[in-house]
Design an enzyme around this catalytic site. Structure first.
Site, mmCIF file in Angstrom:
data_model
loop_
_atom_site.group_PDB
_atom_site.id
_atom_site.type_symbol
_atom_site.label_atom_id
_atom_site.label_comp_id
_atom_site.label_asym_id
_atom_site.label_seq_id
_atom_site.Cartn_x
_atom_site.Cartn_y
_atom_site.Cartn_z
ATOM 1 N N LYS A 154 0.852 -1.197 0.000
ATOM 2 C CA LYS A 154 0.000 0.000 0.000
ATOM 3 C C LYS A 154 0.887 1.246 0.000
ATOM 4 C CE LYS A 154 -3.968 1.852 2.660
ATOM 5 N NZ LYS A 154 -4.788 1.638 3.873
ATOM 6 N N SER B 44 -9.655 1.542 3.214
ATOM 7 C CA SER B 44 -8.890 2.339 2.269
ATOM 8 C C SER B 44 -7.828 1.549 1.501
ATOM 9 C CB SER B 44 -8.191 3.471 3.025
ATOM 10 O OG SER B 44 -7.237 2.938 3.930
ATOM 11 N N SER C 24 -9.659 -0.742 7.420
ATOM 12 C CA SER C 24 -9.125 -0.455 6.089
ATOM 13 C C SER C 24 -8.522 -1.647 5.353
ATOM 14 C CB SER C 24 -8.083 0.658 6.167
ATOM 15 O OG SER C 24 -8.722 1.906 6.171
#
Lengths: 528, 569
Positions: free
Chosen positions: A76, A171, A195
């Site tokens: 990420k 996210s 997330s």
């Protein structure tokens, strides 16, 4: 081959059925094909090939570093990567190249994992759709799956192709999409309020949020320091355990990691759940929970009961206050953590320079999106001297109550809690953006954020397809530092449900030549 | 290297490469924080000095700043409290491994954490904790077994994270005292003991430095100091004048130096003192206080405080009001001036530091058995290893050497003087009482005259010892000793014996030779001889003096006196 699990591909690599470079190239090709998903912000092609070459040598010498050697992974874009742009999907950090690796990244690289790139996310991980990124939203690979496509109502099909695509959740949507579509075998996400688990559930992959303090946060660009944990996204529970084994343990660079030695573990194939006690929290029957999710949850409980496990209803009485309390604490820490982005040492700097204050104000206004600025504003409000007691202190007290709820349940017989991960399946983008980020976060994180407040480990496992042909996940919550027990139960459940493989078609398929063999490979060559 | 704003702005800023590079930012903005000269006239000395007069020695000391302002009859009381930032003497910074060093090239000692790169986390430096515990123990504080770190937020260019990590809620040490002595009269033996309460000692990070370039209208940022460990000591308002505050700070400096917990040099910024000052009428509640900053020596501290007390009294006498403001001391003009308005009323939005667990310190009893002693701070161990503190040191000197308490003060308060004194004693049999006179009057006198410190002394302890031994053994007279001392000071190459031999300065003990000289003097001064014989014995000293003058002070004084007495009886 791209649809295999990490454990399977690791075996193939060891057997020499495929070389790391070959595998890397395939993934790179597929990343290009699947570009429309927007899962990656940066693809580190050159570096990946170089790493793969190194892995080649080790395999040729017969000395691979471990399960992860030569395995393509993604990270990420809020983990610092030395020499690789790290943006947090924000204008503020566009062009920022960290001079150091996050401990999680370093550990993966040390194990020979091949970094394919940095994945997309909501700006600074603030969101639950992966829709608020300066690089555009991430598209859920299931938008292009046969299961979903064939169930689309004809009227919808008449609309433009693009109007039907689904959000990934967030996210860590980029990481979830990357793993789900088959561009890599595992990915790092981060989990502050759900997330990692939320997009994992929406994309039909396993999402593990380990216990707070088990994995180092050094180099992870923080959202909420007291709740952030690096998350693990994989295609199977076994894979999650393998990656966890690589990442867990004390880090002298993160004072909040526990000192205790972590014993990595492998999960057995034969699992007995008859001695387990599964708790079903009453309060998780939240409004907005879809009928089919309730049914799925209930079927899962029955599965355990049938296998001899004790399944009881439990109460976590303060659950209802959790999401509000989470927002107060989250925004307060956000306000503090974002203070460093002032355009001086690094990051976006505006053209205005007539005063330092003006420079700060303009740089921050230009650099952050509305969501980030909104959270900073409210966070600073909560931290004002006159408001601190009313909001921050109170929220901390409620946080304690929430953590105590879990402690109480776990100090009785209960070993593991079983809950939904999300209210329903993934929403089409056009639907999703009808509500603002804050509303969506409150809805999407409803079942996940209280776990972060308590610091407990939780894992979402893909359980079934919804009526629309989209993944639904269920969440298992364990005792602090009892990841092994948690993942055992998760793996047993995974074995029972036999979640279907994603079968891509449509836009993606038409662009793809490498894909059919992949499906065939998976269907016809189950690796021992 | 000089970087203009244009070139730096145009340069791509991707990551941090700090070595030897200065960051810049616009001057005009930062200028808002700089001292402003707001119509404050340099009111030169139009008022008398505030003086500390002790009126009561009981626990609740009422100390009055008596100010003679002509027609104003009612005295004012002044109240002074101090906030002191002492830079911790440690190899690395409070939360990072970057080195701590004074005057290194700009931005050469900056870790990723110090530059607040995203994702970096603080890791507490044990040495800094030990220094704070040590200082707390030396100042009779209670050491909190558990203390907490907080973030204090404000935007400033030399504070890269946008917050400072400090200990607002629960500091490492609380409730201490500092005892110091202060001169109450002109003479050395007119001294009084005072005690100031220490409210707390907290660990915190230092900020970087902003260098304002007025010409180019830009500010350069040096982050070398950013993140260096500080101990903030808060002293209760128990002082009443500049002199007291200066004495307290001086004593604190000595303690910190003895402990090695700080270099405590004010001019190098290792010790920064802010003074909170207010005045009120006796019996009334405290007045509105001002905070005076930018003080870089103990002498200026006293001046700044006394000036500020006078200013406040004047203002109030005139019917004005005192604003709760921060003022800066201008040492050139000797006055304080408003610094920045607190009108915006800074709200620091304090918040617990989430990346640092509570700081736990142990004692030998509470120490967990399995823990690595290298990983924890043990209060008992630190207490045991506490070095001799200045107060104890003075007592020991008085007791061990029989010297006067005021001498012990001078020995301890002058950096290195006590060590010099004790080194002399090691190599000579001369009585300490005699040595101390030479060390304080002659050695220190010479040093002060030339603005030198003890380590710059041109005379070594062994040389002084040799000189004093010559004197003690009657090889030279005290007059000659002074002369030789002067020679040694001016010409470092020679030993005292060499000088005495070369210049023929030995004591004249030859009776015949002395008798000749005495006879000659008696002949030249018949009046005095008659008066002495009449019984005016005091005149004898005049003749002795004349003999010494004739022999350049080399005559054996005892023998001279004996011969004279024989001849005049």
């Amino acid at each position: 081959m791209l649809g295999l699990t990490l454990k399977e591909i690791s075996t193939s690599l060891k057997k020499g059925q495929v070389s790391p470079t070959e595998l890397c190239q395939r993934c790179l090709t597929f990343i290009k094909t699947a570009k429309c998903l927007n899962a990656y912000i940066t693809v580190t092609e050159e570096k990946a090939l170089k790493q793969a070459k190194e892995a080649d040598k080790r395999y040729r010498r017969g000395q691979p570093l471990g399960h992860l050697d030569g395995v393509p992974i993604a990270v990420k874009d809020n983990f610092s990567t030395a020499g690789i742009e790290t943006t947090c999907a924000s204008k503020m950090l566009k062009g920022y190249i960290p001079p150091y690796n996050a401990t999680m990244v370093q550990k993966l690289l040390d194990q020979g994992a091949v970094l394919m790139g940095k994945t997309n996310l909501d700006e600074f991980a603030m969101g639950s759709g992966s829709t608020d990124s300066i690089f555009g939203p991430v598209k859920n690979p299931w938008s292009y799956s046969r299961h979903y496509r064939k169930k689309l109502v004809p009227s919808r099909q008449l609309e433009t192709e693009d109007s039907n695509w689904l959000v990934t959740g967030g996210s860590s949507g980029g990481s979830a999409a990357a793993v789900s579509s088959g561009t890599c075998y595992a990915a790092l996400g981060s989990d502050t309020g759900g997330s990692t688990r939320n997009p994992a559930a929406h994309c039909g992959v396993v999402g593990l949020k380990p216990t707070y303090g088990l994995l180092s946060r050094h180099g992870l660009i923080p959202l909420v320091n007291s709740m952030d944990v690096p998350g693990i996204l994989t295609r199977s529970v076994d894979d999650a355990a393998i990656v966890l084994g690589t990442l867990a343990g004390h880090d002298s660079k993160d004072a909040t990691t526990v000192q205790d030695q972590f014993q990595s573990f492998e999960l057995p194939e034969e699992i007995d759940v008859s001695k387990l006690c599964i708790g079903i929290p009453r309060e998780y029957h939240a409004s907005g929970l879809s009928r089919e999710t309730v049914a799925l949850w209930s079927r899962a409980a029955d599965l355990f009961e049938t296998a001899g496990a004790k399944v009881i209803e439990v109460s976590l009485p303060h659950t209802g206050y959790s999401i509000v309390c989470y927002h107060v604490l989250c925004n307060s820490e956000v306000a503090s953590n974002m203070a460093r982005f002032d355009g001086l040492e690094y990051g976006h700097r505006c053209e205005i320079d007539y005063s330092t204050e003006a420079l700060y104000a303009a740089s921050r206004r230009e650099g952050f999106n509305d969501v980030v600025r909104g959270r900073i504003l409210s966070g600073n409000y909560f931290l004002l001297k006159e408001n601190y007691e009313k909001y921050f202190t109170k929220a901390q007290k409620v946080r304690r109550l929430i953590a105590n709820d879990f402690l109480q349940v776990f100090s009785s017989d209960v070993d593991i809690l079983l809950t939904p991960t999300t209210l329903s399946d993934a929403a089409p983008y056009v639907e999703f953006i009808k509500e603002d980020n804050r509303t969506r976060s409150a809805q999407e994180d409803i079942f996940t954020q209280s776990v972060n407040m308590a610091g407990l480990p939780a894992v979402t496992v893909p359980a079934a397809l919804s009526d629309r042909g989209l993944p639904l996940g269920l969440q298992f919550i364990g005792r602090a530092f009892c990841e092994q027990q948690l993942l055992m139960a998760a793996k047993w459940f995974e074995q029972q449900v036999q979640f279907p493989e994603i079968l891509l078609e449509g836009d993606l398929d038409s662009l793809l030549t490498d894909y059919t063999p992949k499906q065939q490979l998976y269907k016809t060559h189950p690796v021992s | 290297m000089t970087l203009t704003s244009r070139t730096v702005m145009a340069a791509p800023r991707q990551c941090c490469c700090y070595a030897g590079m200065l960051l810049w930012l616009s001057q005009r903005g930062a200028g808002a924080f700089a001292p402003r000269y707001r119509g404050v006239k340099p009111v030169s000395v139009l008022m008398s000095q505030a003086r500390c007069t002790q009126t009561d020695t009981s626990t609740k000391r009422a100390v009055t700043a008596q100010v003679d302002l002509g027609d104003s009859a009612v005295p004012w009381k002044a109240v002074v409290g101090l906030e002191i930032h002492a830079q911790i003497s440690s190899n690395s910074k409070l939360f990072s491994r970057a080195q701590v060093q004074f005057a290194a090239p700009p931005n050469s000692l900056v870790s990723f954490f110090d530059a607040s790169l995203p994702g970096t986390l603080p890791v507490l430096n044990r040495r800094c904790v030990e220094a704070a515990v040590m200082t707390g123990l030396a100042l009779n504080c209670r050491i909190n077994r558990k203390s907490l770190f907080d973030r204090k937020h404000y935007f400033y260019a030399d504070l890269p994270a946008g917050y400072q990590i400090t200990q607002q809620r629960l500091p490492i040490a609380v409730n201490g005292t500092l005892t110091y002595r202060i001169k109450t009269g002109k003479k050395w033996n007119q001294m009084a003991t005072r005690t100031v309460r220490i409210k707390q000692i907290q660990l915190e990070q230092d900020s970087g430095k902003s260098l304002h370039d007025e010409e180019k209208s830009q500010t350069l940022i040096d982050l070398n100091r950013a993140g260096v460990g500080l101990m903030e000591l808060v002293m209760e308002p128990d002082m009443c004048c500049g002199e007291e505050a200066a004495a307290a700070v001086r004593e604190l400096q000595l303690i910190l130096l003895a402990l090695g917990s700080s270099q405590a040099n004010m001019s190098e910024g290792q010790l920064r003192v802010d003074a909170n000052i207010s005045v009120h009428r006796p019996g009334e509640s405290y007045g509105v206080r001002t905070e005076v900053k930018n003080i870089n020596s103990a002498r200026f501290l006293a001046k700044a405080i006394d000036y500020e007390i006078q200013r406040q009294i004047e203002e109030l006498e005139r019917g004005g009001v005192i604003l709760n403001e921060t003022r800066s001391f201008d040492y050139k003009l000797g006055i304080t001036m408003p610094m920045r308005d607190k009108e915006g009323k800074q709200d620091y939005r304090f918040m617990p530091e989430p990346n640092l667990p509570p700081l736990i310190v142990y004692d030998s009893r509470s120490l967990p058995p399995s823990v690595d002693p290298q990983q924890v701070v043990n209060i008992d161990l630190i207490q045991e290893r506490l070095p001799e503190l200045p107060a104890t040191c003075r007592e020991r000197l008085v007791e061990q050497y029989g010297i006067l308490p005021e001498h012990s003060y001078t020995l301890v308060n002058e950096d290195g003087l006590m060590q010099f004194f004790e080194s002399v004693l090691k190599v000579t049999q001369v009585e300490p009482k005699k040595v101390v006179g030479w060390v304080i009057n002659d050695l220190l006198g010479h040093l002060k005259l030339q603005n030198l410190t003890v380590k710059d002394s041109r005379i070594s302890p062994s040389t002084l010892a040799e000189l004093l031994t010559l004197l003690e053994n009657g090889k030279i007279s005290s007059t000659v000793a002074k002369q030789v001392f002067q020679e040694l000071w001016e010409d470092e190459g020679k030993s005292p014996s060499q000088i005495v031999a070369e210049k023929n300065l030995q004591l004249i003990t030859d009776r015949k030779k002395l008798e000749e000289i005495i006879n000659k003097i008696m002949e030249e001064h018949p009046e005095e001889v008659i008066q002495i014989r009449k019984g005016q014995k005091k005149i004898l000293n005049k003749l002795i003096g004349l003999v010494q003058r004739a022999t350049k002070g080399q005559a054996d004084p005892v023998l001279v006196k004996t011969i004279l007495e024989e001849k005049l009886s």
